[in-house]
Scaffold this motif. Structure first.
Motif, PDB file in Angstrom:
ATOM      1  N   VAL A 145       9.523  -7.057   8.776  1.00 14.37           N
ATOM      2  CA  VAL A 145       8.364  -7.858   9.157  1.00 14.37           C
ATOM      3  C   VAL A 145       7.238  -6.898   9.518  1.00 14.37           C
ATOM      4  CG1 VAL A 145       7.550  -9.757  10.621  1.00 14.37           C
ATOM      5  CG2 VAL A 145       9.992  -9.490  10.175  1.00 14.37           C
ATOM      6  N   SER A 146       6.143  -7.019   8.816  1.00 17.71           N
ATOM      7  CA  SER A 146       5.032  -6.102   9.049  1.00 17.71           C
ATOM      8  C   SER A 146       4.176  -6.629  10.199  1.00 17.71           C
ATOM      9  CB  SER A 146       4.216  -6.002   7.760  1.00 17.71           C
ATOM     10  OG  SER A 146       3.050  -5.309   8.014  1.00 17.71           O
ATOM     11  N   VAL A 147       4.237  -5.948  11.323  1.00 17.84           N
ATOM     12  CA  VAL A 147       3.540  -6.449  12.511  1.00 17.84           C
ATOM     13  C   VAL A 147       3.171  -5.271  13.412  1.00 17.84           C
ATOM     14  CG1 VAL A 147       5.661  -6.884  13.845  1.00 17.84           C
ATOM     15  CG2 VAL A 147       3.693  -8.290  14.239  1.00 17.84           C
ATOM     16  N   GLU A 148       2.000  -5.341  14.024  1.00 22.00           N
ATOM     17  CA  GLU A 148       1.559  -4.274  14.935  1.00 22.00           C
ATOM     18  C   GLU A 148       1.824  -4.698  16.380  1.00 22.00           C
ATOM     19  OE1 GLU A 148       0.179  -1.352  13.877  1.00 22.00           O
ATOM     20  OE2 GLU A 148       0.515  -2.070  11.825  1.00 22.00           O
ATOM     21  N   MET A 149       2.061  -3.709  17.252  1.00 20.06           N
ATOM     22  CA  MET A 149       2.273  -3.985  18.684  1.00 20.06           C
ATOM     23  C   MET A 149       0.943  -3.898  19.435  1.00 20.06           C
ATOM     24  SD  MET A 149       5.602  -4.105  18.544  1.00 20.06           S
ATOM     25  CE  MET A 149       6.173  -4.132  16.860  1.00 20.06           C
ATOM     26  N   ASN A 150       0.997  -4.145  20.739  1.00 25.74           N
ATOM     27  CA  ASN A 150      -0.140  -3.883  21.629  1.00 25.74           C
ATOM     28  C   ASN A 150      -1.387  -4.692  21.247  1.00 25.74           C
ATOM     29  OD1 ASN A 150      -1.339  -2.688  23.787  1.00 25.74           O
ATOM     30  ND2 ASN A 150      -1.299  -0.593  22.987  1.00 25.74           N
ATOM     31  N   ALA A 151      -1.190  -5.947  20.834  1.00 23.88           N
ATOM     32  CA  ALA A 151      -2.320  -6.773  20.375  1.00 23.88           C
ATOM     33  C   ALA A 151      -3.069  -7.401  21.558  1.00 23.88           C
ATOM     34  CB  ALA A 151      -1.800  -7.868  19.461  1.00 23.88           C
TER      35      ALA A 151
END
Ligand code: MEV
Length: 310
Positions: A292-298
């Protein structure tokens, strides 16, 4: 008319123990859920929420926000749109609840601060789910990476600089039933209180150590602590063969560490990986699950669009 969005979340450290008062570390993720609200004049509340499993959270959030913030209206139309599938366990219920409360507070100019939004949304979630620490509500409200203690007793942003590392996320293909898993852990605790409480304490210590290691950018130690955390989750009985296969694959491909994220029983694993190993770990996880392509710290809940009434 207003549109706001709130992020999903992933638990980094401390799941289950957080339900019993120990700290956890949670991150908001880049996938967001959008809520638009417009005031109508027909006296009705209509909800159009195709991607939310049911509209109970929206209905209850409206009731709770109107009550707590003394909002009177002449009718509302609410629509939601999700940037993520609710199969991943990213917390669509908490995101939609926080977004609904924040949208109403802003539309009716109630000037509510984040703690007020958090408290109302947490009340909504607990009145429907019955169990839960509220870490997902905290992530949706505040965003970032947070140390969190149940009920919002601690809500502390962490300023991790992750230039050289990434979290890679893999979905197991199985939807976790959080309420059932929290119940199973509670049952285990009834039978083996001392053992289970020792597990929780150990997890609590891991969270504190992970926070320190992350603060100084010691990712090798953070990875090791993820592996220790996973051992305690396994002891609690919430890991599965599929999750273990994915965790091993990530570690074999060079991850500093890996663990399940959330209640267990399914949902996702997270692996901490140096930037140089990301493609190896992605490839390894793609072979046994879904990456799953997802960034943290949003960013936390925010206004996307606001149109003033003429
Ligand atoms: C579920 O994602 C995490 C748990 O700790 C439950 C909670 O904190 O509400 C198992």
């Amino acid at each position: 008319m207003i549109t706001v969005s709130a992020p999903g979340k992933l638990m980094l450290f401390g799941e289950h123990a957080v339900v019993y008062g120990f700290p956890c570390i949670v991150t908001a993720v880049s996938e967001r859920l959008f809520v638009s609200i417009e005031e109508t004049d027909d006296g009705n509340i209509t909800v159009d929420a195709p991607q939310v499993t049911n509209t109970r959270f929206v209905d209850q959030a409206i009731a709770d926000a109107c009550d707590a913030l003394h909002i009177t209206h002449h009718g509302l139309h609410i629509s939601t749109q999700s940037g993520f599938s609710n199969k991943y366990g990213f917390g669509s219920s908490s995101a939609v609840t926080v977004a609904t409360v924040f949208a109403l507070a802003t539309l009716f100019q109630k000037n509510a601060d984040k703690k007020t939004i958090f408290d109302i949304a947490l009340h909504t979630i607990l009145s429907i789910q019955g169990v839960g620490s509220g870490f997902d509500v905290a992530a949706a409200t505040y965003g970032g990476i947070l140390t969190y203690v149940k009920g919002g007793a601690v809500l502390e942003p962490l300023h991790w600089t992750m230039d050289d590392v990434s979290f890679v996320v893999g979905y197991s293909g199985v939807k976790a039933d959080t309420t059932a898993l929290v119940g199973e852990v509670a049952k285990k605790r009834e039978k083996q209180k001392l053992t289970v409480d020792r597990n929780f304490e150990a997890i609590g210590n891991i969270v504190l150590k992970a926070r320190e290691a992350g603060d100084r950018g010691d990712w090798e130690t953070v990875g090791k602590l993820m592996n220790f955390n996973q051992e305690y989750l396994r002891n609690l009985g919430v890991s599965t063969e599929k999750l273990e296969t994915m965790i091993s694959a990530a570690k074999q491909a060079g991850a500093y560490g890996a663990k399940l994220s959330g209640a267990g029983g399914g949902d996702c694993i997270i692996a901490l990986v140096s930037k140089t190993h990301v493609s190896d770990v992605v490839q390894a996880l793609a072979g046994c699950g879904e990456v799953v392509s997802v960034e943290m710290n949003a960013e936390g809940v925010r206004i996307e669009q606001k149109e003033e009434k003429l």
